[in-house]
Design a protein around this motif. Structure first.
Motif, short mmCIF file in Angstrom:
data_model
loop_
_atom_site.label_atom_id
_atom_site.label_comp_id
_atom_site.label_asym_id
_atom_site.label_seq_id
_atom_site.Cartn_x
_atom_site.Cartn_y
_atom_site.Cartn_z
N GLY A 24 0.81 -1.22 0.00
CA GLY A 24 0.00 0.00 0.00
C GLY A 24 0.84 1.27 0.00
N VAL A 25 1.83 1.34 0.90
CA VAL A 25 2.65 2.55 1.06
C VAL A 25 4.05 2.36 0.48
CG1 VAL A 25 3.56 4.18 2.77
CG2 VAL A 25 1.33 3.15 3.12
N GLN A 26 4.49 1.13 0.37
CA GLN A 26 5.82 0.81 -0.18
C GLN A 26 6.92 1.56 0.57
OE1 GLN A 26 5.90 1.17 -4.50
NE2 GLN A 26 3.86 0.28 -4.69
N VAL A 27 6.98 1.33 1.90
CA VAL A 27 7.96 2.04 2.71
C VAL A 27 9.38 1.57 2.38
CG1 VAL A 27 6.33 2.40 4.60
CG2 VAL A 27 7.78 0.38 4.61
N THR A 28 10.32 2.46 2.59
CA THR A 28 11.73 2.15 2.44
C THR A 28 12.45 2.58 3.70
OG1 THR A 28 12.47 4.27 1.56
CG2 THR A 28 11.48 2.72 -0.02
N GLU A 29 13.72 2.22 3.82
CA GLU A 29 14.49 2.57 5.01
C GLU A 29 14.73 4.08 5.12
OE1 GLU A 29 18.89 1.73 2.99
OE2 GLU A 29 18.09 0.39 4.54
N LYS A 30 14.46 4.81 4.05
CA LYS A 30 14.65 6.26 4.07
C LYS A 30 13.42 7.02 4.55
CE LYS A 30 17.99 6.20 0.24
NZ LYS A 30 18.29 6.71 -1.12
N ASP A 31 12.31 6.31 4.78
CA ASP A 31 11.07 6.97 5.18
C ASP A 31 11.09 7.38 6.64
OD1 ASP A 31 9.35 7.18 2.90
OD2 ASP A 31 9.16 4.99 2.91
N ARG A 32 10.31 8.41 6.96
CA ARG A 32 10.08 8.86 8.33
C ARG A 32 8.59 9.16 8.47
NH1 ARG A 32 13.68 11.05 12.22
NH2 ARG A 32 12.57 12.03 13.96
N LEU A 33 7.95 8.59 9.48
CA LEU A 33 6.52 8.72 9.69
C LEU A 33 6.22 9.91 10.60
CD1 LEU A 33 5.63 4.96 10.35
CD2 LEU A 33 6.08 6.10 8.17
N VAL A 34 5.06 10.53 10.38
CA VAL A 34 4.57 11.62 11.23
C VAL A 34 3.08 11.39 11.46
CG1 VAL A 34 4.30 14.11 11.53
CG2 VAL A 34 6.28 13.21 10.27
N SER A 35 2.61 11.51 12.72
CA SER A 35 1.20 11.26 12.99
C SER A 35 0.69 12.08 14.17
CB SER A 35 0.97 9.77 13.28
OG SER A 35 -0.39 9.53 13.60
N TRP A 36 -0.54 12.59 14.03
CA TRP A 36 -1.25 13.20 15.15
C TRP A 36 -2.45 12.34 15.55
CZ3 TRP A 36 -6.34 13.98 14.14
CH2 TRP A 36 -6.73 14.13 12.79
N LEU A 37 -2.66 11.21 14.89
CA LEU A 37 -3.85 10.39 15.10
C LEU A 37 -3.81 9.72 16.48
CD1 LEU A 37 -3.81 8.82 11.56
CD2 LEU A 37 -5.44 10.53 12.38
N PRO A 38 -4.95 9.60 17.15
CA PRO A 38 -4.95 8.99 18.49
C PRO A 38 -4.56 7.52 18.46
CG PRO A 38 -7.21 9.39 17.72
CD PRO A 38 -6.31 10.07 16.74
N PHE A 39 -3.89 7.07 19.51
CA PHE A 39 -3.42 5.69 19.58
C PHE A 39 -4.56 4.70 19.78
CE2 PHE A 39 0.83 7.40 21.44
CZ PHE A 39 1.21 7.78 20.17
N TYR A 40 -5.73 5.18 20.19
CA TYR A 40 -6.87 4.26 20.35
C TYR A 40 -7.70 4.15 19.07
CZ TYR A 40 -8.95 8.83 21.38
OH TYR A 40 -9.32 10.16 21.33
N HIS A 41 -7.25 4.79 18.01
CA HIS A 41 -7.93 4.71 16.72
C HIS A 41 -7.16 3.75 15.83
CE1 HIS A 41 -9.16 6.16 12.66
NE2 HIS A 41 -10.32 6.30 13.26
N ASP A 42 -7.87 3.00 14.97
CA ASP A 42 -7.18 1.97 14.20
C ASP A 42 -6.08 2.53 13.30
OD1 ASP A 42 -9.05 3.19 12.59
OD2 ASP A 42 -9.93 1.36 11.79
N MET A 43 -6.32 3.68 12.67
CA MET A 43 -5.28 4.24 11.80
C MET A 43 -4.09 4.70 12.62
SD MET A 43 -5.49 7.34 9.00
CE MET A 43 -6.81 6.61 8.04
N GLY A 44 -4.34 5.33 13.78
CA GLY A 44 -3.25 5.79 14.61
C GLY A 44 -2.45 4.65 15.22
N LEU A 45 -3.15 3.63 15.70
CA LEU A 45 -2.48 2.50 16.37
C LEU A 45 -1.76 1.59 15.38
CD1 LEU A 45 -1.94 0.67 18.84
CD2 LEU A 45 -4.14 -0.41 18.39
N VAL A 46 -2.51 1.10 14.38
CA VAL A 46 -1.94 0.10 13.48
C VAL A 46 -0.93 0.71 12.53
CG1 VAL A 46 -2.45 -1.66 11.75
CG2 VAL A 46 -4.01 -1.34 13.69
N ALA A 47 -1.30 1.81 11.89
CA ALA A 47 -0.41 2.38 10.87
C ALA A 47 0.83 3.03 11.47
CB ALA A 47 -1.18 3.39 10.02
#
Length: 395
Positions: A24-47
């Motif tokens: 889906g996202v095709q992450v590589t070792e050069k990627d860096r993630l950023v998130s404000w999504l709550p940890f109790y939400h599926d997108m915030g927790l899983v992704a």
């Protein structure tokens, strides 16, 4: 409803993470993630928690409360730390756009942001266009948008649009969609619906009618999925599990949509569809039209239907407003009649009246229950605020 625990095996979660990150996202070792999504939400927790662990990537977190107060800080973190992958429902992008100032165009460099996932029950493309327009001068590429579809019952991800192509919009005949659920392409008087891409490889999907029979392309129906990522059931709730999960593993997602080839287009939650005089209305369309009206703020509306005493359905639009605006209610009713062929009851309420879910979304089911609780009915089947009845009785 009250939050339900979803039973997932380690194997299922890992399989979903593998497909999200690698396909889906095709992450590589050069990627860096950023998130404000709550940890109790599926997108915030899983992704952004489990996904960061799975892919062994660094991730910058911003609390949801801080994001709501200072949404531009999300952009600053991406700019300063060269974030490459971040996600939000459309409302997050829209909130950022409303807070941006002309001077901000000198403050950010968003050229590193290669994947901006967008997920919601229904994605309105206008909010994304506005975000991309405002941030294009600081390097944001609209092709970074990736529409996706998922739910906690499958861990997180079900389908992803192709990377690097931006948001693909399907313009369909509005009246035909309302009357028959048929999504025929149109060049005028259309609804804009977002293509959420093809399912991840381990899924089987089908769009069915109420009897469970598969429907042809471009015909709206219930979206069902099957595969190794699907939950075992709801924790401690076998009855609800049987309502949505068949013995042979098909999950009724509760979402309505249609297929274009293998790709999925999501139109609404089944429970939220408003059916009045045989016409199928999507609440997001009524809410979106209202929110484009001067005097109505984004996120301050909720559309649903209630049953009159005579058994007929009545469309209702609740609108938060800081002061009584009868002229606004009249204008909104006229716009709904012109655009959708129905005249909803417009309920003007004070700010912070509309209830929200734990993830910050407006809860139409609770808004409906609250509306019913504060109304009674006159002899013609029209709702009357209970407080008004009391005032008239006192007079």
């Amino acid at each position: 409803r009250f939050p339900r625990g979803v039973e997932m095996t380690q194997e299922s979660v890992m399989n979903n993470l593998r497909e999200i990150c690698d396909i889906g996202v095709q992450v590589t070792e050069k990627d860096r993630l950023v998130s404000w999504l709550p940890f109790y939400h599926d997108m915030g927790l899983v992704a952004f928690v489990l996904g960061a662990l799975y892919s062994e990537l660094s991730v910058d977190y911003l609390s949801p409360r801080t994001f709501a107060m200072r949404p531009r800080l999300w952009l600053k973190i991406i700019s300063d730390n060269k974030g490459t992958v971040s996600s939000s429902p459309p409302t997050g992008y829209a909130l950022c756009a409303t807070r941006l100032r002309e001077a901000d165009q000198q403050r950010y460099d968003l050229s590193s942001w290669r994947v901006a996932c967008v997920g919601a029950e229904r994605i309105h493309p206008e909010q994304l266009r506005r975000f991309a327009q405002l941030l294009g001068p600081v390097g944001f590429n609209p092709d970074a948008f990736v529409a996706c579809y998922g739910m906690a019952e499958c861990g997180l991800g079900i389908s992803f649009a192709p990377l690097g192509e931006g948001v693909k919009v399907d313009r369909v005949n509005k009246n035909l969609m309302i009357e028959t659920g048929r999504a025929e392409p149109a060049d005028e008087d259309y609804l804009e619906l977002v293509d959420c891409g093809a399912p991840l490889p381990s899924y089987q999907t089908k769009v069915c009618d109420e009897a469970g029979s598969p429907l042809p392309e471009r015909q709206c129906g219930r979206i069902c999925v099957r595969g190794p990522n699907v939950m075992r059931g709801y924790f401690g709730d076998p009855e609800t599990t049987r309502e949505v999960l068949t013995e042979d593993g098909w999950l009724d997602t509760g979402d309505i949509g249609y297929r274009i080839g293998e790709r999925l287009v999501i139109t609404a939650r089944k429970k939220d569809v408003i059916i009045v005089n045989g016409r199928n209305l999507w609440p997001q369309d009524l809410e979106h039209l209202a929110e484009t009206t001067p005097g109505v703020r984004m996120g301050d509306t909720s559309a649903f239907s209630v049953t009159r005493p005579n058994g007929e359905e009545l469309a209702v639009l609740v609108v938060e407003s800081r002061k009584a605006q009868p002229e606004l209610a009249t204008s909104l009713a006229g716009q709904m009649r012109t655009n959708f062929g129905v005249t909803p009851y417009i309920d003007m309420v004070p700010p912070r009246t509309l209830p929200r879910t734990s993830s910050g979304k407006l809860s139409r089911s609770r808004a409906c229950a609250d509306f019913v609780a504060r109304m009674t009915w006159d002899a013609d089947g029209q709702p009357i605020p209970i407080e008004d009845d009391r005032q008239e009785a006192n007079a």
